[in-house]
Design an enzyme around this catalytic site. Structure first.
Site, PDB file in Angstrom:
ATOM      1  N   LEU A  10       0.697  -1.326   0.032  1.00 49.80           N
ATOM      2  CA  LEU A  10      -0.065   0.187   0.133  1.00 49.80           C
ATOM      3  C   LEU A  10       0.795   1.153   0.107  1.00 49.80           C
ATOM      4  CD1 LEU A  10      -2.828  -1.036   2.400  1.00 49.80           C
ATOM      5  CD2 LEU A  10      -2.825  -1.011   0.011  1.00 49.80           C
ATOM      6  N   VAL A  12       2.497   4.319  -2.703  1.00 50.56           N
ATOM      7  CA  VAL A  12       1.587   5.149  -3.477  1.00 50.56           C
ATOM      8  C   VAL A  12       0.971   4.441  -4.545  1.00 50.56           C
ATOM      9  CG1 VAL A  12       2.726   7.385  -3.259  1.00 50.56           C
ATOM     10  CG2 VAL A  12       3.595   5.946  -4.761  1.00 50.56           C
ATOM     11  N   GLY A  14       0.058   0.789  -4.734  1.00 48.49           N
ATOM     12  CA  GLY A  14      -1.061  -0.055  -4.357  1.00 48.49           C
ATOM     13  C   GLY A  14      -2.000   0.834  -3.834  1.00 48.49           C
ATOM     14  N   ALA A  76       9.847  -3.751  -6.623  1.00 48.76           N
ATOM     15  CA  ALA A  76      10.198  -4.719  -7.663  1.00 48.76           C
ATOM     16  C   ALA A  76      11.472  -5.287  -7.361  1.00 48.76           C
ATOM     17  CB  ALA A  76      10.427  -4.029  -9.156  1.00 48.76           C
ATOM     18  N   ASN A 102       7.023  -3.015 -11.355  1.00 51.77           N
ATOM     19  CA  ASN A 102       7.918  -2.823 -12.566  1.00 51.77           C
ATOM     20  C   ASN A 102       8.896  -4.094 -12.582  1.00 51.77           C
ATOM     21  OD1 ASN A 102       7.039  -0.782 -14.044  1.00 51.77           O
ATOM     22  ND2 ASN A 102       8.077   0.768 -13.144  1.00 51.77           N
ATOM     23  N   SER A 128       1.280   1.838 -15.930  1.00 52.92           N
ATOM     24  CA  SER A 128       1.923   3.109 -16.132  1.00 52.92           C
ATOM     25  C   SER A 128       0.839   4.464 -16.031  1.00 52.92           C
ATOM     26  CB  SER A 128       2.535   3.244 -17.691  1.00 52.92           C
ATOM     27  OG  SER A 128       3.045   4.534 -17.657  1.00 52.92           O
ATOM     28  N   GLY A 129       1.747   5.430 -15.393  1.00 50.41           N
ATOM     29  CA  GLY A 129       0.901   6.730 -15.082  1.00 50.41           C
ATOM     30  C   GLY A 129       1.237   7.494 -13.766  1.00 50.41           C
ATOM     31  N   GLY A 130       2.019   6.793 -13.000  1.00 55.27           N
ATOM     32  CA  GLY A 130       2.553   7.042 -11.801  1.00 55.27           C
ATOM     33  C   GLY A 130       1.392   7.116 -10.944  1.00 55.27           C
ATOM     34  N   LYS A 182       5.458  -3.166 -21.030  1.00 60.01           N
ATOM     35  CA  LYS A 182       5.737  -2.132 -20.205  1.00 60.01           C
ATOM     36  C   LYS A 182       7.605  -1.716 -20.068  1.00 60.01           C
ATOM     37  CE  LYS A 182       5.341   0.990 -16.907  1.00 60.01           C
ATOM     38  NZ  LYS A 182       5.868   0.863 -15.487  1.00 60.01           N
ATOM     39  N   HIS A 185       7.946   0.371 -23.201  1.00 61.92           N
ATOM     40  CA  HIS A 185       7.170   1.764 -22.632  1.00 61.92           C
ATOM     41  C   HIS A 185       8.084   2.654 -22.020  1.00 61.92           C
ATOM     42  CE1 HIS A 185       5.335   4.406 -19.984  1.00 61.92           C
ATOM     43  NE2 HIS A 185       4.364   4.794 -20.828  1.00 61.92           N
ATOM     44  N   ASN A 186       8.581   2.147 -21.185  1.00 64.15           N
ATOM     45  CA  ASN A 186       9.668   3.058 -20.313  1.00 64.15           C
ATOM     46  C   ASN A 186      10.713   3.456 -21.350  1.00 64.15           C
ATOM     47  OD1 ASN A 186       7.685   2.356 -18.388  1.00 64.15           O
ATOM     48  ND2 ASN A 186       9.425   2.194 -16.820  1.00 64.15           N
ATOM     49  N   GLU A 189       9.934   6.081 -23.457  1.00 66.49           N
ATOM     50  CA  GLU A 189       9.684   7.306 -22.375  1.00 66.49           C
ATOM     51  C   GLU A 189      11.223   7.991 -22.167  1.00 66.49           C
ATOM     52  OE1 GLU A 189       7.822   6.553 -18.570  1.00 66.49           O
ATOM     53  OE2 GLU A 189       9.475   7.612 -17.498  1.00 66.49           O
ATOM     54  N   ARG A 444      36.628  -8.775 -41.687  1.00 71.14           N
ATOM     55  CA  ARG A 444      36.603 -10.043 -40.711  1.00 71.14           C
ATOM     56  C   ARG A 444      37.261 -11.377 -41.520  1.00 71.14           C
ATOM     57  NH1 ARG A 444      31.669 -11.769 -40.125  1.00 71.14           N
ATOM     58  NH2 ARG A 444      31.789 -12.564 -38.149  1.00 71.14           N
TER      59      ARG A 444
HETATM   60  P1  NDP Z   1       7.768   1.092  -3.691  1.00 69.47           P
HETATM   61  O1  NDP Z   1       8.453   0.739  -4.848  1.00 69.47           O
HETATM   62  O2  NDP Z   1       8.329   2.411  -3.076  1.00 69.47           O
HETATM   63  O3  NDP Z   1       7.682  -0.310  -2.656  1.00 69.47           O
HETATM   64  C1  NDP Z   1       7.071   0.209  -1.430  1.00 69.47           C
HETATM   65  C2  NDP Z   1       5.986  -0.930  -1.271  1.00 69.47           C
HETATM   66  O4  NDP Z   1       6.716  -2.302  -1.367  1.00 69.47           O
HETATM   67  C3  NDP Z   1       5.610  -0.937   0.194  1.00 69.47           C
HETATM   68  O5  NDP Z   1       4.334  -1.112   0.515  1.00 69.47           O
HETATM   69  C4  NDP Z   1       6.621  -1.713   1.159  1.00 69.47           C
HETATM   70  O6  NDP Z   1       6.021  -2.509   2.334  1.00 69.47           O
HETATM   71  C5  NDP Z   1       6.433  -2.934   0.209  1.00 69.47           C
HETATM   72  N1  NDP Z   1       7.794  -3.982   0.546  1.00 69.47           N
HETATM   73  C6  NDP Z   1       8.986  -3.687   0.116  1.00 69.47           C
HETATM   74  N2  NDP Z   1       9.628  -4.576   0.468  1.00 69.47           N
HETATM   75  C7  NDP Z   1       8.939  -5.620   0.851  1.00 69.47           C
HETATM   76  C8  NDP Z   1       8.807  -6.893   1.071  1.00 69.47           C
HETATM   77  N3  NDP Z   1      10.311  -7.635   1.397  1.00 69.47           N
HETATM   78  N4  NDP Z   1       7.649  -7.867   1.511  1.00 69.47           N
HETATM   79  C9  NDP Z   1       6.651  -7.413   1.407  1.00 69.47           C
HETATM   80  N5  NDP Z   1       6.508  -6.149   1.132  1.00 69.47           N
HETATM   81  C10 NDP Z   1       7.296  -5.261   0.528  1.00 69.47           C
HETATM   82  O7  NDP Z   1       6.291   1.495  -3.921  1.00 69.47           O
HETATM   83  P2  NDP Z   1       5.494   2.243  -5.329  1.00 69.47           P
HETATM   84  O8  NDP Z   1       4.086   2.291  -4.815  1.00 69.47           O
HETATM   85  O9  NDP Z   1       6.063   3.545  -5.716  1.00 69.47           O
HETATM   86  O10 NDP Z   1       5.793   1.046  -6.271  1.00 69.47           O
HETATM   87  C11 NDP Z   1       5.319  -0.321  -6.525  1.00 69.47           C
HETATM   88  C12 NDP Z   1       5.498  -0.949  -7.694  1.00 69.47           C
HETATM   89  O11 NDP Z   1       5.045  -0.193  -8.694  1.00 69.47           O
HETATM   90  C13 NDP Z   1       6.951  -1.018  -7.768  1.00 69.47           C
HETATM   91  O12 NDP Z   1       7.550  -2.202  -8.565  1.00 69.47           O
HETATM   92  C14 NDP Z   1       7.247   0.204  -8.815  1.00 69.47           C
HETATM   93  O13 NDP Z   1       8.348   0.061  -9.698  1.00 69.47           O
HETATM   94  C15 NDP Z   1       5.954   0.144  -9.750  1.00 69.47           C
HETATM   95  N6  NDP Z   1       5.595   1.405 -10.071  1.00 69.47           N
HETATM   96  C16 NDP Z   1       5.716   2.456  -9.521  1.00 69.47           C
HETATM   97  C17 NDP Z   1       5.424   3.709 -10.284  1.00 69.47           C
HETATM   98  C18 NDP Z   1       5.355   5.065  -9.631  1.00 69.47           C
HETATM   99  O14 NDP Z   1       5.164   6.084 -10.001  1.00 69.47           O
HETATM  100  N7  NDP Z   1       6.023   5.121  -8.215  1.00 69.47           N
HETATM  101  C19 NDP Z   1       4.662   3.807 -11.588  1.00 69.47           C
HETATM  102  C20 NDP Z   1       4.693   2.588 -12.060  1.00 69.47           C
HETATM  103  C21 NDP Z   1       4.966   1.504 -11.547  1.00 69.47           C
HETATM  104  P3  NDP Z   1       6.123  -1.644   3.796  1.00 69.47           P
HETATM  105  O15 NDP Z   1       5.314  -0.580   3.864  1.00 69.47           O
HETATM  106  O16 NDP Z   1       6.058  -2.730   4.859  1.00 69.47           O
HETATM  107  O17 NDP Z   1       7.739  -1.172   3.391  1.00 69.47           O
END
Ligand code: NDP
Length: 474
Positions: A10, A12, A14, A76, A102, A128-130, A182, A185-186, A189, A444
């Protein structure tokens, strides 16, 4: 009542995906490794929709209707494997794990096989879309088992961005196809952003305009062929005044670009496929060069070269626009050629027109231009190269004189334009019936007896360079 879908992770992305899904009236189960974050989520957004929060993974799994559909939106890499490992013993046959982060596509291929071995279905989904896209409508690139996709299709279609009545989501292909698309796409970008940065550099250092004036030009460009999210936000970023100094904000930002690796993955994959991907790859290299800030500072006083004139020459503005557009066409042509090659290599049967369609909204590279790409593939699904459809052939033909003038000017004045110039070299190379690789083959054959083909005979040949100089059939 059980929830229809679950989201674990959860941060940003999720949190916003969960809120987006709930906003469509779908009951959503939420979970996060650190429970405090789940509690915070419920305190902030719990009232927005039908959420069920759980502290333990077991309760989270139990709160879902079967077959369970669980979106994993964690950092990721290793964390994704950790979450899958935790979920696996708690799930039933046919449940679906959806990795929407990602992830690198080879990991998705591996995870798909591992989950299948455990009777689970796995989907690797590019989003995608942040932050804002996740909440209001992202572009979604789902890969994996088509039957599993059918189970979530309705939810995905309801939360995706919509352009002209069409949701920006479609089943991309099996296995790692979604994360692959994806990734490209990146990569695109990266190329788009590099081209914008080069245009900004030229408008600043050759044309001699200040940041707000360049911002106005981008605003103007956003009303034409270049109309896109990235051009739009370039205008906004350049217009921003720094509250601390009163200067344009861009003038006080350090000129070192960060990166998270998806551009590099795209470039490496292109090298492995043997696809010329100059635009994206130069963009990755340019970020690498930008990072060498202290080296550049030392070199600035040592290495000789011209200094940009900053002589205001407004006639160059339109040339730069055309150079940017032509280079962009090349970067997309290369990216789509790469997807096509990967599709053949992996048997994915990617529908490239649909990829252009789902990138029209929600994602970072959304642009009017993608309509033209979609039309190109609608008409010619097996197109080798986008440059060969009349719309793009003509667009580049109309731009190429300006493109060449810009490159000459930049080179004369010592302004680096790796993406502009490599795109033109690719274009000139691609339209050349006979290039200089004949000599490469000769060399060659000389040093390694690698043989060559003749233009006037079938078969492979070798010249006995070190012996009597005669040619033999290999
Ligand atoms: P982050 O990549 O910063 O990850 C944080 C989340 O991962 C937290 O919920 C954290 O839980 C959890 N986490 C980290 N390690 C573990 C673990 N070992 N076991 C269980 N949970 C874990 O979050 P984002 O929301 O930025 O991105 C999520 C995904 O979406 C990534 O793959 C990212 O690359 C992708 N993405 C991000 C974009 C963006 O704009 N930010 C855009 C498109 C894709 P806890 O709270 O317990 O630390």
């Amino acid at each position: 009542e059980k929830s229809r879908i679950g989201v674990t992770g959860l941060a940003v992305m999720g949190a916003n995906l969960a809120r987006n899904i709930a906003s469509r009236g779908v009951p959503v189960a939420v979970h996060n490794r650190t429970y405090a974050k789940t509690e915070q989520f419920m305190a902030d957004y719990g009232a927005e929709g039908d959420f069920t929060a759980s502290e333990s993974v077991k309760d989270f799994v139990d709160s879902l209707e079967t077959p369970r559909k669980i979106i994993v939106m964690v950092k990721a890499g290793k964390p994704v494997d950790g979450v899958i490992e935790e979920l696996t013993p708690l799930l039933d046959e046919g449940d679906i794990i959806i990795d929407a982060g990602n992830s690198h596509f080879p990991d998705t291929v591996r995870r798909t096989a591992e989950c299948e071995a455990n009777g689970l279905r796995f989907m690797g989904v590019g989003v995608s879309g942040g932050e804002e896209g996740a909440l209001l409508g992202p572009s979604i690139m789902p890969g994996g088992d088509p039957a599993a996709y059918e189970e979530v299709r309705e939810i995905f279609e309801s939360i995706a961005a919509v352009v002209d009545g069409t949701p920006c989501v479609t089943h991309v292909g099996p296995g790692g196809a979604g994360h692959y698309v994806k990734m490209v796409h990146n990569g695109i970008e990266y190329a788009d952003i590099q081209l914008i940065a080069e245009a900004y550099d030229l408008l600043t250092n050759v044309v001699g305009l200040d940041a707000p004036a360049v911002g106005k030009i981008f605003e103007e460009w956003n009303t034409g062929d270049l109309d896109s999210f990235l051009i739009e936000i370039t205008g906004k970023v350049l217009a921003k005044t720094d509250a601390r100094t009163g200067r344009p904000l861009v003038d006080v930002i350090v000129d070192q670009a960060g990166q998270k690796g998806t551009g590099t993955w795209t470039a490496i994959d292109a090298l492995q496929l043997g696809i010329p991907l100059t635009g994206i790859t130069e963009a990755v290299f340019a970020r690498g060069l930008s990072a060498l800030r202290s080296e550049r500072k030392a070199a600035a006083g040592v290495l000789a070269g011209p200094t940009p004139s900053k002589e205001v020459d407004e006639s160059l503005v339109e040339d730069i626009r055309l150079a940017l557009y032509a280079s962009k066409v090349v970067a997309y042509a290369q990216g789509f050629a790469q997807m096509r090659a990967a599709s053949v290599e992996n048997g994915w049967d990617l529908k490239l027109g649909e990829m252009a369609t789902i990138w029209r909204g929600g994602c970072i590279i959304r642009a009017r231009f993608l309509n033209r790409i979609r039309e190109a593939y609608d008409e010619h699904p097996d197109l080798d190269n986008l440059l060969m459809v009349p719309y793009f052939t003509e667009a580049v033909a109309n731009a190429q004189d300006a493109w060449r003038r810009v490159i000459v000017k930049a080179t004369e004045q010592g302004v680096p334009i790796p993406a502009f110039s490599s795109s033109l070299s690719y274009y000139d190379g691609y339209r050349r019936e006979r290039g200089p690789a004949n000599l490469i083959q000769g060399l060659r054959d000389f040093f390694g007896a690698h043989t060559y083909k003749r233009i006037d005979a079938e078969g492979s040949f070798h010249t006995r360079w070190a012996q009597d100089g005669t040619e033999v059939e290999a």
